[in-house]
Design a protein around this motif. Structure first.
Motif, PDB file in Angstrom:
ATOM      1  N   ASN A 247      39.711   0.095  68.233  1.00 46.20           N
ATOM      2  CA  ASN A 247      39.437  -1.368  70.085  1.00 46.20           C
ATOM      3  C   ASN A 247      37.222  -0.682  69.403  1.00 46.20           C
ATOM      4  O   ASN A 247      36.464  -1.769  70.046  1.00 46.20           O
ATOM      5  CB  ASN A 247      38.894  -0.253  70.562  1.00 46.20           C
ATOM      6  CG  ASN A 247      38.783   1.264  71.176  1.00 46.20           C
ATOM      7  OD1 ASN A 247      38.017   1.768  70.678  1.00 46.20           O
ATOM      8  ND2 ASN A 247      38.804   1.684  72.474  1.00 46.20           N
ATOM      9  N   SER A 268      37.510  -8.408  66.267  1.00 44.54           N
ATOM     10  CA  SER A 268      37.663  -6.909  66.449  1.00 44.54           C
ATOM     11  C   SER A 268      39.003  -6.095  66.415  1.00 44.54           C
ATOM     12  O   SER A 268      40.170  -7.275  67.241  1.00 44.54           O
ATOM     13  CB  SER A 268      36.594  -7.220  68.056  1.00 44.54           C
ATOM     14  OG  SER A 268      36.806  -7.968  69.114  1.00 44.54           O
ATOM     15  N   ASP A 269      38.607  -5.895  67.817  1.00 40.69           N
ATOM     16  CA  ASP A 269      39.941  -4.855  68.804  1.00 40.69           C
ATOM     17  C   ASP A 269      41.117  -4.248  67.642  1.00 40.69           C
ATOM     18  O   ASP A 269      42.272  -5.345  68.288  1.00 40.69           O
ATOM     19  CB  ASP A 269      39.982  -5.020  69.464  1.00 40.69           C
ATOM     20  CG  ASP A 269      39.058  -5.361  70.841  1.00 40.69           C
ATOM     21  OD1 ASP A 269      38.858  -4.431  71.273  1.00 40.69           O
ATOM     22  OD2 ASP A 269      37.482  -6.101  70.730  1.00 40.69           O
TER      23      ASP A 269
END
Length: 366
Positions: A247, A268-269
């Protein structure tokens, strides 16, 4: 008169026959007539070695009397003892044969993996834009939670020193690394969490064992017999599905200051579902140990074993979910309102698996 002569002849025969037989086969072993002078010579008894030689003085003959053996009673020296008799070392047959292997047997062993060896690597780590594929990590070691290998074997002794068996060996409670070093999206690496990835191995082997007490001698006063062994077979290695989650991942695709409305600016993530896999591998083992015996014809082996099970390898399928960021046309960005999911194939992760086990085996002979 004629009758008297016939009677005299028969009497002479009856009396003469015992005397002739006595001269050739004396009735009493303690004396016999010697020479022509009719003297008696006493033969040696068990308790006497003195022989009268008066009757041989005139002939110059001196009889030789053999020494009588003495009876030895009591237990012989134990195996490995330094006691000797007449320059020879004796072994008790009961001790020597007690640990001998003979006939068919079945065995059951349980062990503890004292050392787990193996490193898993990403086969796609050198691919272009590999950071977009979760699990593109540096090498990481396998993890373990008290691995207890179990083994069942059926075999037979070929002779007193060699035995062979066919065995089934199972390893479980091995796991994929809990933490891996994944690409952080900027060319560096950062820790990512791993969930799942249990590893099991089912191994079938043909094993050969050789008792080496002819070189080392029995140990512990004859109660332990050393041996060595080797085996080769097929390992069916399985790794379960697992998830890599990061994350903190953020990779810039385009500068938001110059991106148009709705244009992809970043990722992202990372959340990736890695499909496990099962594959067959050549496996081998080396073993050394000591054998002792329990009641009821059961033998017990204490052993140290090195087992190499080949590679553990995934199926190469990765389903990737990631958050995408879009430019707002005013120098900023926002999270995309949709789920971004990709499917990668032929992106494998693998590692060679080996271990050192300490264990005990019970063998029932038939």
């Amino acid at each position: 008169m004629k009758k008297i002569n016939v009677s005299a002849v028969f009497a002479g025969i009856l009396l003469g026959t015992p005397l002739a037989l006595y001269a050739a086969y004396p009735a009493y072993p303690t004396y016999q007539t010697a020479g022509t002078n009719g003297q008696m010579m006493y033969l040696p008894s068990v308790n006497s070695r003195v022989v009268s030689t008066n009757s041989y003085a005139s002939t110059g003959y001196n009889p030789v009397v053999a020494a009588q053996p003495s009876r030895i009673t009591g237990a012989l020296p134990r195996v490995g003892s330094s006691q000797t008799t007449a320059g020879r070392q004796y072994y008790q047959p009961a001790d020597y044969d007690r640990l001998a292997d003979s006939g068919l047997y079945v065995g059951l062993s349980v062990g503890y993996t004292a050392s787990l060896m193996g490193t898993v690597k990403s086969d796609y780590i050198g691919e272009e834009d590999a950071y977009t594929v979760p699990g593109a990590f540096q090498a990481a070691d396998f993890d373990s939670d008290s691995v207890i290998p179990l083994q069942i074997s059926v075999g037979a002794a070929l002779n007193n020193d060699v035995r062979v068996d066919f065995s089934y060996l199972r390893y479980s409670n091995i796991s994929y690394p809990n933490v891996v070093q994944t690409d952080d999206g900027t060319g560096g690496y950062i820790e990512a969490q791993v969930d799942g990835g249990a590893i099991t191995s089912n191994v079938t082997m043909l094993n050969l064992y050789y008792n080496i007490d002819s070189y080392t001698g029995y140990l512990a006063g004859g109660s332990l017999r050393p041996y060595i062994g080797a085996g080769v077979g097929i390992a069916l290695n399985t790794i379960a599905d697992y998830v890599v989650y990061d994350n903190t991942f953020y990779a810039i695709v385009d500068d938001p200051a110059y991106a148009g409305p709705g244009q992809l600016t970043g990722i992202s993530d990372i959340y990736a579902y890695h499909n496990g896999g099962t594959n067959e591998q050549l496996a081998f083992m080396l073993e050394g140990g000591l054998t002792t015996e329990l009641e009821g014809g059961i033998k017990m082996d204490f052993f140290v074993r090195y087992a190499n099970l080949g590679k553990v390898k995934t199926s190469g399928s990765i389903v990737l979910s990631q958050i995408e960021w879009l430019g707002d046309g005013a120098g900023g960005e926002y999270e995309a309102p949709y789920d971004s999911v990709y499917h990668y194939t032929n992106w494998y992760e693998s590692g060679r698996l080996g271990m050192v086990d300490l264990g005990v085996r019970l063998r029932l002979q038939f």
